[in-house]
Scaffold this motif. Structure first.
Motif, mmCIF file in Angstrom:
data_model
loop_
_atom_site.group_PDB
_atom_site.id
_atom_site.type_symbol
_atom_site.label_atom_id
_atom_site.label_comp_id
_atom_site.label_asym_id
_atom_site.label_seq_id
_atom_site.Cartn_x
_atom_site.Cartn_y
_atom_site.Cartn_z
ATOM 1 N N PRO A 128 0.799 -1.231 0.000
ATOM 2 C CA PRO A 128 0.000 0.000 0.000
ATOM 3 C C PRO A 128 0.831 1.282 0.000
ATOM 4 C CG PRO A 128 -0.864 -1.551 1.615
ATOM 5 C CD PRO A 128 0.429 -2.124 1.104
ATOM 6 N N GLU A 165 0.342 4.239 -2.585
ATOM 7 C CA GLU A 165 0.048 5.620 -2.178
ATOM 8 C C GLU A 165 0.973 6.586 -2.928
ATOM 9 O OE1 GLU A 165 -0.064 6.387 2.059
ATOM 10 O OE2 GLU A 165 0.195 8.535 1.724
ATOM 11 N N MET A 211 -5.866 -1.144 -0.621
ATOM 12 C CA MET A 211 -5.295 -0.490 -1.802
ATOM 13 C C MET A 211 -6.081 0.781 -2.139
ATOM 14 S SD MET A 211 -2.642 -1.939 -2.679
ATOM 15 C CE MET A 211 -1.781 -3.405 -2.231
ATOM 16 N N ALA A 246 -4.986 3.475 0.239
ATOM 17 C CA ALA A 246 -3.672 4.003 -0.139
ATOM 18 C C ALA A 246 -3.805 4.961 -1.326
ATOM 19 C CB ALA A 246 -2.742 2.855 -0.499
#
Ligand code: BGC
Length: 753
Positions: free
Chosen positions: A155, A159, A207, A210
């Motif tokens: 993640p 990000e 996900m 993120a």
């Protein structure tokens, strides 16, 4: 610092934090006050305009969707849209990616009219599909598609990718991104499978979270951030046939336990907008579903942003869904269900009819005001009233080396090694290779749809400075070690005979299998099997006796069961983006140790499409009866090193009330190479009033270990992590036995009241 000093320092920090949160609070209140004032001065016509979204072509010269034309504003058309119809939002790109100069020219003209010539000077909210990077801006950083991003199980990397995308979208003068897709990829036939973060709600939520952090940051008025748009709320991916926009049957219990989860998490994380599912659930088009849009999203989740339709979806209520006889009736149904903005986007009849409906009392003024308030809120929070776009020159990092590195890392960590027979991989650089297949020498199948164009099928837009697998391979082992033969296209033989002939002179064959890019209806398939031409090609190559390695650039798990035994090694590449060619070659040659894990269950048979969290009844007496049989299971992926799992420990055997259960496990890199491993924690509810799944993902951590290194990884579990949705559609937990499973180890504990 002495004790008093450190206390004072802490007090100071606390004071500062509370003042700044108060400030943020006040500014939110200030925004609401500004909206009150603005709403009070708006006419019904102006409000209807705010709820209208048109496509860029509507205000441009020339015909709609003409890929030969240059995108230029037609001032008269722009005036009609913005001054006559008070349109508040514009989307899209026409037909192809534009340069940043183009974008600035277009947006500048649009915002100048909006903020200088309109009566209330409300800026336009421009939206775009930047779903794996700013895919409609020339020279942008094009990341792996979401499915591949999920395969990184990383993640924080995702990000960063989100932050780069936000930067480059804003560097194109656009503040709103129609992304991320939070639909679950549980139907492998689904036309948009590659746009999902895979099959599991926990992984998709992580996900999604993120990505939203990357897009929006802490403050979307930051010139490097954009507003996210969660799509397609909700259940879109669960169509029975897998074809785009076809019927979905989902009990609310399942909808809540699986499909709602990532959206709920994203709303909790401050996502500003939501795009509604174009399909129907249980016979009701979601665009007219008051329960789903208003009761669940706005009331229950307390979503304070706005809900936009998908493309033409109100008109489709009459033309496709056939739940309304007239457009006007369809508009009333959708707006009253909670739609705030219509992606009309080709005409202004919507606007005119909406005005009539409010004047006739068929849509309450309060509903219109609520919709407009939500839209204005997003415009204010984005800071568009202060500055609708920022200096082009200030975005110096656009397309930079720094961004390229993040992109490469994302591709490298996504690639998933599924098979490595006799440890033949990584390959030796001194050996000769035949490189062949539809994805071998083109960026098109590595990027997929939503790349420069909607369907991503125009190679003429591919950047010259990005390497295909062929180019990267030549760089890696020298042109004299590589023989390239095209072999096949996606579905037709080109020169199998030549490839077979050339195989006689090489040590290995690398065949890059590919799926033709496509999204929405263009991504529909009747058959999950990989195209016959590519399968026949592999069979012909296998007769040469040379070891064959598959690289698979697929939108979804195309079935390869028939040809799988012919491969010595298989690398799932998904759609790895612009750095995919380099990353693939680095993995094949061991300069990157693969660490991707499948974010879905790879099926073995066309009609056995299970997910990993199946029910016990699906796998009774394995070996005796047919049960669940995957080609490759969810969460799997090999490395060039090996990891051993030992010492699984639970902090308690009984989990009570709000206590925390700490799970710890020791992982050792027992091989001879440094590598990354994804530690995955699953739980199983042994007995429950709703039949439990065999296991559910409840935590994961990606760690890096040097050869011989060990690390203890910890996870925390709470009662709510063990809950499920019961037949009254409520989240509950039931006391009883649970099992924690990590790798091949497991331990039980008891949940008590
Ligand atoms: C797609 C959406 C997309 C929208 C705008 C629709 O057809 O379903 O995912 O955001 O078009 O381009």
């Amino acid at each position: 610092m002495n004790k008093l000093g450190s206390h004072l320092a802490i007090l100071f920090v606390l004071l500062f934090l509370s003042i700044s949160s108060l400030k943020a609070q006040t500014s939110k209140e200030e925004i609401e006050k500004k909206i009150d004032a603005l709403l009070a001065s708006m006419t019904i016509e102006e409000k209807a305009g705010q709820m209208t979204q048109l496509t860029l072509d509507y205000v441009c010269q020339g015909k709609f969707f003409d890929d030969k034309k240059e995108m230029k504003i037609d001032p008269a058309k722009l005036d009609t849209a913005l001054l006559k119809y008070h349109v508040g939002s514009i989307l899209n790109t026409g037909s192809y990616a534009l340069t940043r100069d183009n974008w600035y020219e277009l947006i500048q003209k649009i915002q100048t009219v909006a903020t200088q010539k309109t009566r209330l000077k409300i800026p336009v909210l421009y939206g775009i599909d930047a779903i794996h990077g700013a895919n409609y801006t020339v020279g942008a950083t094009l990341f792996p598609q979401e499915l591949a991003q999920a395969a990184t199980w990383n993640p924080s990397l995702i990000e960063q990718a989100g932050a780069v995308t936000a930067y480059e979208v804003r560097a194109s003068a656009i503040p709103w991104n129609f992304s991320p897709v939070l639909d679950l990829g549980r139907q492998p036939l689904w036309a948009r499978f590659f746009e999902t973060f895979g099959e599991d709600p926990y992984l998709v939520s992580a996900m999604g979270e993120a990505t939203i952090k990357g897009y929006q940051g802490k403050d979307i008025s930051n010139p490097e951030k954009v507003a996210a748009c969660l799509k397609h709320y909700m259940g879109y991916s669960a169509s029975y046939s897998g074809k785009d926009r076809t019927p979905i049957l989902l009990p609310e219990r399942i909808l809540r336990e699986y499909y709602l989860l990532p959206f709920a998490k994203a709303v909790e994380n401050g996502a500003m907008t939501v795009m509604v599912n174009s399909g129907e659930i249980n016979g009701k088009p979601v665009h007219i579903d008051y329960h789903i849009i208003t009761e669940i999203l706005k009331q229950e989740l307390k979503f304070d942003g706005f809900a936009v339709t998908d493309w033409e979806d109100i008109i489709f209520l009459t033309k496709r869904h056939r739940v309304a006889a007239t457009y006007k009736e369809a508009i009333a149904l959708a707006i009253n269900a909670g739609i705030d903005m219509s992606m009309v986007p080709l005409e202004v009849d919507f606007t005119k009819l909406l005005i009539e409906l409010v004047k006739e009392g068929k849509i309450p003024t309060s509903r219109m005001d609520d919709a407009v308030r939500r839209i204005l809120r997003v415009k204010y929070r984005l800071g568009l009233f202060k500055q609708p776009y920022y200096e082009k020159a200030s975005y110096k990092k656009f397309g930079s080396e720094e961004f390229k590195q993040i992109n490469f890392q994302a591709a490298a960590e996504a690639l998933t090694l599924l098979k490595n027979k006799d440890g033949l991989l990584p390959l030796a650089k001194s050996k000769k290779v035949l490189l062949t297949g539809a994805a071998a020498n083109s960026l098109t199948p590595l990027n997929g749809a939503w790349t420069h164009t909607w369907q991503g099928l125009e190679p003429k837009y591919n950047p010259k400075d990005k390497q295909t697998v062929y180019q990267a391979l030549q760089t890696k082992i020298g042109a004299d070690h590589v023989v390239y033969v095209e072999g096949t296209t996606y579905d037709k033989d080109v020169n199998t005979a030549e490839a077979v002939k050339q195989a006689a002179n090489v040590d290995y064959i690398i065949v890059c299998l590919a799926e033709k890019p496509g999204t929405e209806k263009d991504g529909d398939i009747h058959d999950l099997n990989l195209d016959r031409a590519q399968q026949d090609f592999v069979k012909a190559l296998s007769k040469t006796g040379k070891p064959i390695f598959f690289v698979m650039a697929f939108d979804r798990p195309r079935l390869i069961t028939e040809i799988e035994p012919l491969a010595s090694g298989i690398l799932m590449a998904y759609l790895p983006g612009n750095e995919g060619g380099r990353a693939i070659v680095d993995v094949l040659y061991g300069d990157v140790n693969p660490s991707g894990k499948l974010p879905f269950s790879y099926p073995k048979y066309p009609n056995a499409l299970n997910t990993y969290d199946y029910k016990s009844t699906e796998d009774v007496s394995p070996g005796q009866y047919l049960g669940v049989d995957f080609l490759y299971p969810f969460g799997s992926g090999l490395s060039y090193t090996s990891f051993s799992y030992t010492d699984l420990q639970l902090s308690t055997e009984q989990l009570k009330g709000n206590d925390t259960l700490t799970v710890s496990i020791k992982i050792t890199n027992s091989g001879s190479k440094e590598g990354k491993e994804v530690v995955q924690l699953y739980t199983r509810d042994e007995f429950a009033s709703i039949t439990p799944s065999v296991k559910r993902l409840k935590g994961f951590q990606k760690i890096n270990l040097k050869a011989g290194e060990s690390r203890v990884v910890q996870f925390k579990l709470h009662r709510k992590d063990l809950s499920f949705v019961d037949s009254n559609n409520q989240w509950i937990t039931e006391p009883g036995d649970f099992t924690v499973l990590i790798d091949k180890l497991s331990k039980q504990f008891l949940l008590v009241d």
